[in-house]
Design a protein around this motif. Structure first.
Motif, short mmCIF file in Angstrom:
data_model
loop_
_atom_site.label_atom_id
_atom_site.label_comp_id
_atom_site.label_asym_id
_atom_site.label_seq_id
_atom_site.Cartn_x
_atom_site.Cartn_y
_atom_site.Cartn_z
N HIS A 3 43.26 46.14 39.55
CA HIS A 3 43.13 47.33 40.38
C HIS A 3 42.35 48.38 39.60
CE1 HIS A 3 43.99 50.28 43.43
NE2 HIS A 3 44.44 51.11 42.52
N LEU A 4 41.35 48.97 40.26
CA LEU A 4 40.52 50.00 39.65
C LEU A 4 40.61 51.27 40.49
CD1 LEU A 4 37.36 47.81 38.98
CD2 LEU A 4 39.11 48.46 37.33
N ALA A 5 40.78 52.40 39.84
CA ALA A 5 40.90 53.67 40.56
C ALA A 5 39.98 54.70 39.95
CB ALA A 5 42.34 54.15 40.53
N ALA A 24 41.93 51.20 34.97
CA ALA A 24 42.12 49.80 35.33
C ALA A 24 43.56 49.38 35.08
CB ALA A 24 41.18 48.91 34.53
N SER A 25 44.04 48.46 35.90
CA SER A 25 45.36 47.87 35.70
C SER A 25 45.31 46.41 36.11
CB SER A 25 46.43 48.62 36.51
OG SER A 25 46.13 48.59 37.89
N LYS A 75 43.98 53.73 27.03
CA LYS A 75 44.32 54.25 28.36
C LYS A 75 43.74 53.38 29.48
CE LYS A 75 44.77 59.10 26.99
NZ LYS A 75 44.34 60.50 27.25
N SER A 76 43.13 52.24 29.10
CA SER A 76 42.51 51.36 30.09
C SER A 76 41.58 52.13 31.02
CB SER A 76 43.57 50.61 30.90
OG SER A 76 44.34 49.78 30.08
N THR A 77 40.80 53.00 30.43
CA THR A 77 39.98 53.92 31.21
C THR A 77 38.53 53.89 30.72
OG1 THR A 77 41.86 55.38 31.59
CG2 THR A 77 39.68 56.32 31.93
N VAL A 78 37.62 53.93 31.67
CA VAL A 78 36.20 54.10 31.38
C VAL A 78 35.75 55.41 32.01
CG1 VAL A 78 35.48 52.74 33.41
CG2 VAL A 78 33.92 53.01 31.46
N TYR A 79 34.88 56.11 31.31
CA TYR A 79 34.41 57.42 31.76
C TYR A 79 32.90 57.39 32.00
CZ TYR A 79 38.83 58.82 29.60
OH TYR A 79 40.16 58.92 29.25
N LEU A 80 32.44 58.31 32.83
CA LEU A 80 31.02 58.54 32.98
C LEU A 80 30.81 60.05 32.95
CD1 LEU A 80 28.29 57.10 33.42
CD2 LEU A 80 28.55 57.61 35.86
N GLN A 81 30.31 60.54 31.83
CA GLN A 81 29.97 61.95 31.69
C GLN A 81 28.58 62.16 32.27
OE1 GLN A 81 31.83 64.61 30.48
NE2 GLN A 81 30.12 65.84 31.24
N MET A 82 28.50 63.04 33.24
CA MET A 82 27.25 63.25 33.97
C MET A 82 26.79 64.69 33.74
SD MET A 82 28.59 61.45 37.48
CE MET A 82 26.98 61.23 38.20
N HIS A 98 35.10 42.72 35.83
CA HIS A 98 35.43 41.33 36.16
C HIS A 98 35.21 41.05 37.64
CE1 HIS A 98 36.94 37.50 34.96
NE2 HIS A 98 38.07 37.57 35.65
N SER A 99 34.11 41.56 38.17
CA SER A 99 33.70 41.37 39.56
C SER A 99 34.61 42.07 40.57
CB SER A 99 33.62 39.88 39.91
OG SER A 99 32.68 39.23 39.07
N LYS A 100 35.46 42.95 40.11
CA LYS A 100 36.32 43.74 40.99
C LYS A 100 35.76 45.16 41.11
CE LYS A 100 39.20 40.30 41.26
NZ LYS A 100 39.29 39.46 42.49
N TRP A 101 36.00 45.75 42.28
CA TRP A 101 35.50 47.10 42.55
C TRP A 101 36.65 48.04 42.86
CZ3 TRP A 101 30.38 47.92 41.87
CH2 TRP A 101 29.54 46.81 41.92
N GLY A 102 36.46 49.32 42.46
CA GLY A 102 37.36 50.35 42.93
C GLY A 102 36.94 50.85 44.30
#
Length: 111
Positions: A3-5, A24-25, A75-82, A98-102
């Motif tokens: 699961h991606l949020a 991600a979880s 934290k199982s987290t990816v960031y995008l600083q814009m 892994h081919s999954k989408w939020g």
């Protein structure tokens, strides 16, 4: 079950900044590469930035030097600083693992 949020989107003026997050979880996060993708209105989804499991990064030429992808494995987290956002950065931003989408988060750059 993966699961991606995503979160952090919003309305910002040109030249402004946002930081997107994707938590991600259901998966051992440190093992996987992740990507941020953008789908602009009326266009196909396209890759913006990718980060490997080792932290190596790649960017689309259109965002180079303005956007920064990073990850925090604890934290199982990816960031995008814009930064220095432009009108053409408008779209729904999705993370992929892994081919999954939020579900995506909307970014609108407008004055």
């Amino acid at each position: 079950q993966v699961h991606l949020a995503e979160s952090g989107g919003g309305l910002v003026q040109p030249g402004g900044s946002l930081r997107l997050s994707c938590v991600a979880s259901g998966i051992y996060f440190p093992d996987y590469a992740l990507g941020w993708y953008r789908q602009a209105p009326g266009k196909e989804r396209e890759v913006v930035a990718i980060i490997s499991n080792r932290g190596d990064t790649r960017y689309d030429d259109s965002v180079q030097c303005r956007l920064t992808i990073s990850r925090e494995n604890s934290k199982s987290t990816v960031y995008l600083q814009m930064n220095s956002l432009k009108h053409e950065d408008t779209g729904v931003y999705y993370c992929n693992l892994h081919s999954k989408w939020g579900q995506g988060t909307q970014v609108t750059v407008s004055s």
